[in-house]
Every structure is written in structure tokens, then in C-alpha cells.
Design a protein around this motif. Structure first.
Motif, PDB file in Angstrom:
ATOM      1  N   MET A  88      63.857 -59.998  -5.208  1.00 45.74           N
ATOM      2  CA  MET A  88      62.631 -60.005  -4.397  1.00 45.74           C
ATOM      3  C   MET A  88      62.541 -58.759  -3.528  1.00 45.74           C
ATOM      4  O   MET A  88      61.459 -58.184  -3.376  1.00 45.74           O
ATOM      5  CB  MET A  88      62.578 -61.271  -3.551  1.00 45.74           C
ATOM      6  CG  MET A  88      62.291 -62.516  -4.361  1.00 45.74           C
ATOM      7  SD  MET A  88      62.162 -63.946  -3.263  1.00 45.74           S
ATOM      8  CE  MET A  88      62.876 -65.210  -4.295  1.00 45.74           C
ATOM      9  N   VAL A  89      63.666 -58.344  -2.967  1.00 45.91           N
ATOM     10  CA  VAL A  89      63.669 -57.111  -2.171  1.00 45.91           C
ATOM     11  C   VAL A  89      63.332 -55.918  -3.063  1.00 45.91           C
ATOM     12  O   VAL A  89      62.552 -55.048  -2.682  1.00 45.91           O
ATOM     13  CB  VAL A  89      65.025 -56.911  -1.460  1.00 45.91           C
ATOM     14  CG1 VAL A  89      65.167 -55.500  -0.901  1.00 45.91           C
ATOM     15  CG2 VAL A  89      65.195 -57.941  -0.353  1.00 45.91           C
ATOM     16  N   ALA A  90      63.892 -55.873  -4.249  1.00 43.06           N
ATOM     17  CA  ALA A  90      63.597 -54.779  -5.172  1.00 43.06           C
ATOM     18  C   ALA A  90      62.114 -54.729  -5.516  1.00 43.06           C
ATOM     19  O   ALA A  90      61.540 -53.642  -5.650  1.00 43.06           O
ATOM     20  CB  ALA A  90      64.438 -54.919  -6.436  1.00 43.06           C
ATOM     21  N   THR A  95      57.217 -52.469  -7.167  1.00 44.03           N
ATOM     22  CA  THR A  95      57.781 -52.239  -8.496  1.00 44.03           C
ATOM     23  C   THR A  95      59.283 -52.488  -8.483  1.00 44.03           C
ATOM     24  O   THR A  95      59.938 -52.338  -7.454  1.00 44.03           O
ATOM     25  CB  THR A  95      57.548 -50.790  -8.983  1.00 44.03           C
ATOM     26  OG1 THR A  95      58.172 -49.893  -8.068  1.00 44.03           O
ATOM     27  CG2 THR A  95      56.075 -50.468  -9.114  1.00 44.03           C
ATOM     28  N   LEU A  96      59.795 -52.844  -9.636  1.00 44.38           N
ATOM     29  CA  LEU A  96      61.230 -52.982  -9.833  1.00 44.38           C
ATOM     30  C   LEU A  96      61.652 -51.809 -10.710  1.00 44.38           C
ATOM     31  O   LEU A  96      61.382 -51.789 -11.912  1.00 44.38           O
ATOM     32  CB  LEU A  96      61.561 -54.314 -10.525  1.00 44.38           C
ATOM     33  CG  LEU A  96      63.013 -54.530 -10.934  1.00 44.38           C
ATOM     34  CD1 LEU A  96      63.906 -54.647  -9.708  1.00 44.38           C
ATOM     35  CD2 LEU A  96      63.139 -55.770 -11.800  1.00 44.38           C
ATOM     36  N   LEU A 101      67.027 -52.386 -10.651  1.00 46.20           N
ATOM     37  CA  LEU A 101      67.528 -53.435 -11.532  1.00 46.20           C
ATOM     38  C   LEU A 101      69.012 -53.232 -11.817  1.00 46.20           C
ATOM     39  O   LEU A 101      69.791 -54.191 -11.818  1.00 46.20           O
ATOM     40  CB  LEU A 101      66.730 -53.485 -12.836  1.00 46.20           C
ATOM     41  CG  LEU A 101      67.098 -54.609 -13.802  1.00 46.20           C
ATOM     42  CD1 LEU A 101      67.014 -55.977 -13.136  1.00 46.20           C
ATOM     43  CD2 LEU A 101      66.205 -54.557 -15.035  1.00 46.20           C
ATOM     44  N   SER A 102      69.408 -51.991 -12.006  1.00 46.85           N
ATOM     45  CA  SER A 102      70.819 -51.681 -12.225  1.00 46.85           C
ATOM     46  C   SER A 102      71.651 -52.045 -10.996  1.00 46.85           C
ATOM     47  O   SER A 102      72.759 -52.596 -11.117  1.00 46.85           O
ATOM     48  CB  SER A 102      70.969 -50.191 -12.555  1.00 46.85           C
ATOM     49  OG  SER A 102      72.319 -49.852 -12.703  1.00 46.85           O
ATOM     50  N   ALA A 146      50.570 -59.553 -13.525  1.00 45.31           N
ATOM     51  CA  ALA A 146      51.490 -60.112 -14.507  1.00 45.31           C
ATOM     52  C   ALA A 146      51.978 -59.028 -15.470  1.00 45.31           C
ATOM     53  O   ALA A 146      53.170 -58.959 -15.790  1.00 45.31           O
ATOM     54  CB  ALA A 146      50.838 -61.245 -15.280  1.00 45.31           C
ATOM     55  N   ARG A 147      51.082 -58.165 -15.909  1.00 46.88           N
ATOM     56  CA  ARG A 147      51.481 -57.078 -16.805  1.00 46.88           C
ATOM     57  C   ARG A 147      52.419 -56.108 -16.096  1.00 46.88           C
ATOM     58  O   ARG A 147      53.388 -55.619 -16.690  1.00 46.88           O
ATOM     59  CB  ARG A 147      50.248 -56.325 -17.328  1.00 46.88           C
ATOM     60  CG  ARG A 147      49.545 -57.032 -18.474  1.00 46.88           C
ATOM     61  CD  ARG A 147      48.511 -56.148 -19.137  1.00 46.88           C
ATOM     62  NE  ARG A 147      47.452 -55.715 -18.244  1.00 46.88           N
ATOM     63  CZ  ARG A 147      46.396 -56.451 -17.902  1.00 46.88           C
ATOM     64  NH1 ARG A 147      46.258 -57.677 -18.378  1.00 46.88           N
ATOM     65  NH2 ARG A 147      45.471 -55.971 -17.088  1.00 46.88           N
ATOM     66  N   GLU A 148      52.141 -55.816 -14.828  1.00 45.74           N
ATOM     67  CA  GLU A 148      52.984 -54.887 -14.085  1.00 45.74           C
ATOM     68  C   GLU A 148      54.377 -55.457 -13.841  1.00 45.74           C
ATOM     69  O   GLU A 148      55.348 -54.713 -13.771  1.00 45.74           O
ATOM     70  CB  GLU A 148      52.329 -54.526 -12.761  1.00 45.74           C
ATOM     71  CG  GLU A 148      51.118 -53.639 -12.944  1.00 45.74           C
ATOM     72  CD  GLU A 148      50.384 -53.354 -11.647  1.00 45.74           C
ATOM     73  OE1 GLU A 148      50.844 -53.771 -10.570  1.00 45.74           O
ATOM     74  OE2 GLU A 148      49.331 -52.707 -11.712  1.00 45.74           O
TER      75      GLU A 148
END
Length: 150
Positions: A88-90, A95-96, A101-102, A146-148
Motif C-alpha cells: 500500500m505504501v508503494a 504507481t508501483l 516491488l523488488s 484498474a488498468r493502471e
């Protein structure tokens, strides 16, 4: 609150450790955004249960990598809580990134979470975020979000 984690509790040391991990995620892409800090502060300040424990001031907490807390979160639900909040913070800045993510995957590995569970939590976090928009009358905007999210 993320419904899956509503009945999970952390003690003071675990909450401080989790907050420091969240701060690490917020620093991954260069700087903490106001949204990231607000979410982390909300997590930290919402964790106090009024038991009289003196908590360090939020501003004094420093980011840390997951390896320092490999034995801190004994229960799978506690690890889920930490990793879900990391995700959630990311996402808090909109954007993530691959680096974020890594970093979340590294946190998960550092606290003993299998990679497959990170993928499951990522899907749950995306669903939760979309559910927050589901009541909006503009379905096209919800579809764009949703797509993003992927």
C-alpha cells in the motif's frame, strides 16, 4: 483498514519494526511522498492501544532493511500485515514501480514470507484499492485505475 488484516495485532516492538520497514519502502524511489508518509504515520499512530506504553516519536524512526527483523514477525498473519502495508505504501504515490516491488519482495523474504504469498497479497491489495473506487459513478475512471494497477 484492509479487511483481511482487521484482527491482526502487533506488539510495540513489532509495530516499530514494521514502521521502519514501511519507511524503507517509501525511500526506494528516491523520496518519501506526502501520501506515503501519511499512510505510514496512520499505521504507526493507529497501532497504539492505550496500554500506557511510551512510543518513540514517529519523526525519530529511521528506515531499515528487512534482514534486521527476520525473527520479529512470528505469525503468518503478522507477516501478511507488514507486506500488505508495504504494498500500500508503494502504491501511495500512484504507481508501483519495479524497484518498489523488488523492495517489497526483499522485505517479504527477509521476514520469512514465501514469494507466492507476496503475489497473493498484491492481488488482494489491488482488489481492495479498486473496491474503494467501486462506488464512484464514473465507471470509465474506475476502469482506467484498474488498468493502471495491472
Amino acid at each position: 483498514m484492509f479487511p483481511l488484516l482487521a484482527n491482526v495485532s502487533l506488539d510495540t516492538d513489532q509495530t516499530i519494526a514494521a514502521t521502519r520497514l514501511l519507511l524503507h519502502i517509501a525511500h526506494v524511489d528516491g523520496a518519501q511522498t506526502a501520501e506515503e508518509v501519511a499512510l505510514i504515520r496512520s499505521f504507526y499512530e493507529g497501532a497504539g492501544d492505550g496500554d500506557g506504553t511510551t512510543w518513540p516519536d514517529f519523526a525519530t524512526l529511521q528506515p531499515v532493511r528487512a534482514g534486521e527483523f527476520s525473527q520479529t514477525f512470528a505469525e503468518p498473519a503478522q507477516r501478511d500485515l507488514v507486506v500488505a502495508f508495504c504494498l500500500m505504501v508503494a502504491y501511495a504515490d500512484g504507481t508501483l514501480s519495479a524497484d518498489e516491488l523488488s523492495a517489497v519482495a526483499a522485505v517479504a523474504a527477509g521476514i520469512g514470507m514465501p514469494p507466492a504469498r507476496v503475489d497473493e497479497l498484491l492481488a488482494l491489495v489491488k482488489d481492495h484499492m479498486l473496491a474503494q473506487f467501486a462506488r464512484l459513478p464514473d465507471a470509465a475512471s474506475v476502469a482506467t485505475v484498474a488498468r493502471e494497477l495491472g
